[in-house]
Design an enzyme around this catalytic site. Sequence first.
Site, PDB file in Angstrom:
ATOM      1  CB  ALA A 255      20.830  -2.320 -24.215  1.00 35.57           C
ATOM      2  CG  MET A 256      23.912   3.343 -22.085  1.00 37.30           C
ATOM      3  SD  MET A 256      22.566   4.560 -22.188  1.00 37.30           S
ATOM      4  CE  MET A 256      23.417   5.880 -23.043  1.00 37.30           C
ATOM      5  CD  GLU A 291      20.112   0.338 -26.701  1.00 36.33           C
ATOM      6  OE1 GLU A 291      20.547   1.498 -26.699  1.00 36.33           O
ATOM      7  OE2 GLU A 291      19.040   0.027 -26.140  1.00 36.33           O
TER       8      GLU A 291
HETATM    9  N1  B3K Z   1      19.121   5.351 -23.669  1.00 40.19           N
HETATM   10  C1  B3K Z   1      19.023   4.207 -22.790  1.00 40.19           C
HETATM   11  C2  B3K Z   1      18.150   4.422 -21.626  1.00 40.19           C
HETATM   12  C3  B3K Z   1      18.798   5.106 -20.491  1.00 40.19           C
HETATM   13  C4  B3K Z   1      17.893   5.115 -19.313  1.00 40.19           C
HETATM   14  C5  B3K Z   1      18.417   5.920 -18.193  1.00 40.19           C
HETATM   15  N2  B3K Z   1      17.571   5.855 -17.031  1.00 40.19           N
HETATM   16  C6  B3K Z   1      18.570   2.995 -23.516  1.00 40.19           C
HETATM   17  C7  B3K Z   1      17.819   3.215 -24.757  1.00 40.19           C
HETATM   18  O1  B3K Z   1      16.784   3.822 -24.791  1.00 40.19           O
HETATM   19  O2  B3K Z   1      18.276   2.782 -25.764  1.00 40.19           O
HETATM   20 ZN    ZN Z   2      16.791   4.253 -26.804  1.00 38.58          ZN
END
Ligand code: B3K
Ligand code: ZN
Length: 850
Positions: A255-256, A291
């Site tokens: 997830a993002m 998240e």
């Molecule tokens: N911040 C994103 C991960 C992004 C990965 C890019 N290759 C998810 C997380 O760690 O919550």
């Molecule tokens: Zn993260």
Amino acid sequence: MKDAAPQTIYLKDYQPFGFVLRSVSLTFVLSPNATRVKSRIAFEPNPDAPAHRFFLHGEKLKLISARIDGKAVTPEVTPEGLTCDVPDAPFIWEAEVEIDPANNFALEGLYMSNGMYCTQCEAEGFRKITYYPDRPDVMSVFTVRIEGDLPVLLSNGNPVKSGDGWAEWHDPWPKPAYLFALVAGELVAHSDSYTTCSGNHVDLNLWVRPGDEGKCAFGMEALKKSMQWDEEVYGREYDLDVFNIVAVDDFNMGAMENKGLNIFNSSAVLASPETSTDMNFERIEAIIAHEYFHNWTGNRITCRDWFQLCLKEGLTVFRDSQFTSDMRSAPVKRIGDVIDLRARQFPEDNGPLSHPVRPESFQEINNFYTATVYEKGAEVIGMLKRLVGDAAYAEALDLYFARHDGEACTIEDWLKVFEDVTGRDLSQFKRWYSQAGTPRVQVEEDYSEGTYTLTFTQSTPASVATPAPQPQVIPVAVGLLGQNGDEVRETELLELTEARQSFEFTGLGSKPVPSILRGFSAPVILERESTTEERAFLLAHDTDPFNRWEAGSALARANLMEMAAEGAVPDSAYLDGILAVLRDDTLDPAYRALMLGLPGQSELAASLAEKGITPDPMAIWTAVETLRQALAEHAQDTLPRLFAQSRVDAPYAPDAEQSGKRALAGAVLALISRLDGGAEAARQYATADNMTLQLSALTCLLKTGKGEAELGAFYDQWQHDRLVIDKWFSLQVMMAQPGQTASVTKALTQHRDFNWKNPNRFRATLGALAGNHAGFHAADGSGYALLADWLITLDPVNPQTTARMCSAFQTWKRYDAGRQGLVRAQLDRIMAQPGLSRDTSEMVSRILGA
Ligand code: B3K
Ligand code: ZN
């Protein structure tokens, strides 16, 4: 495509960007093959920057027009971006570009999944959307207008206005481009709301494809629990009028955390009792929390550059672990985290991909979203909290949020708040961020006249990343037990700072039994020559739940290593000890289920290699099978009672209590199936009304060499549900006999439902191959060759997922010369592919040690 000479980026070269961005306004006119993106950005020279070269990142963009202060300009464009002469004063940059989301299978930037538009910008995907200074320390306020013939049009922040075929969004919080998001599609919402601690109303929506509405309730509850927990435990309140989550089928990761618009892999958010296991539910709860927690640790306070990734990821993983511990069982969560750390981070830390928690160089940042940055990064924060204490940790975090809100920070900023709050000098502790490798801690003991002395020696193997490791600060939690099992010294935190150091415990009546590294107080490998008797004693008496589990696990590990290397037989101390734990009804079922687990086969291979013994994957597999069978026979009188007692009669709920019971029932059923040929499992399969029971029964049946009919029925029942069919793919690979794993996997890759461009399906199949230790390491090299074939196929389409899966080869140097030769041939073959991506080329050359 691969650069002629891949460029390496260094932490030491950091320089601030030459301009400040006062505001960003974007307009998207959506069209599958020709989306137009118009940008209007207010730049002004950055007084803190040493140079003012105007360079905007941009990849795979068709530049339609560019203007500065309304006048057309012709920038110099390269495959990486553009440069242009700009005024030495504030100016407005306007550009229009065209992109092709429908043909973006790399799933980075703006792409399409099942007719829906969505984005993934972290780490460097925004440059595939428009020309922009795509770096995390460039933060700005975004206004977005979306035009498209779709009912749902979403972006970050708060909705401003909308009409037929258009919507406008404004995000008042300055953010880096990696947190930008846009979603457009025929989606339906599962809606709810939350009132924050200061009374603000927040609309919550979980957006899904029609048909998935029934799988949203759990995720929504998890979100509300996360919002409340972050207020109560960290004093962090949500800061927008709306929080949107969208489920997407094609996604490279879990997830993002895009500001106000989290985008989730559908496997990390959609859940129902019929289609999801208890483990799925727990994972979903943790990812939603993770998240959400990024809203403060990552979004409000972000990273200055990508070397600081652990600043947000280590802290956010630590926070989500705390959340899960509070929602469920803390000891069970801790044991699970350590199992995971040993399975995923230790191989990385002790192999060719080893890098510090804060790396100092990279070619492709996406290759550094690793277990080291995330999980070891979280362990480092756990150690810091242990060392300074809970109250100082809370104070330091308050100071961190107060001091750095709205900033892009470094690990130095993070450590400074702890130094300021506690007055401690953390310069030696900082080595946890700069040194790669897992420290080994040896222990010697001495007892004389009431004084017990523990002497610790620490050392970290040298690596390419850290050629000369220095002693680290290692918090070692120790308790002492008397010979009768009573605790004679409660847990005390010893602080190792030197290469060799002794600690004395005085006033003891007799020689105690030490319980060392309680709660796994530091991510190290404890090398202590212990006896079977002592381990059995700790398994029976240790008051620390982690170390009690660890004692059982150490007994199993020692026994399995002897079985695999020297043909030893199952150890009755292990069998008796585990049986006693199993029979102890005062113990949490989830904890007893963990006690029934064995160290992973890959982990056993690492332990053998560590002792200088070349691991034989088949011998390890046989040892595990033999020990499991011995345990089943040894416990046969207890198993039926335990199985009956672990039944859940209440309506299904994925809570800690019920899932603990089902976990124990599942582990017990696996043993029973070794004795009854799968009869009980077949009964369970026939009556199962939830996926946890259905899948555990099917697993047991396949393990006994049966279940052919059930496997077919399972497919027929679930062929409409892609997440369940992922399970169908991976289960067959995981349960395949070692000699047949590659052929079973290959046949599945020819199945009509094997959509290799979908990362979930690819991982379910090829990831499962890499996870079947004996099958993947088959002596004929069939596992290696099949994985390499598919990595070569996937690389031109989706470099990120390909590169990540290359890590299956990272342990190759542990094995015999024959297997090493076979792996090397595959790695060389991958390297030789014309146009290999930068992602994969970096991974393979690091694994090769080139
Ligand atoms: N911040 C994103 C991960 C992004 C990965 C890019 N290759 C998810 C997380 O760690 O919550
Ligand atoms: Zn993260």
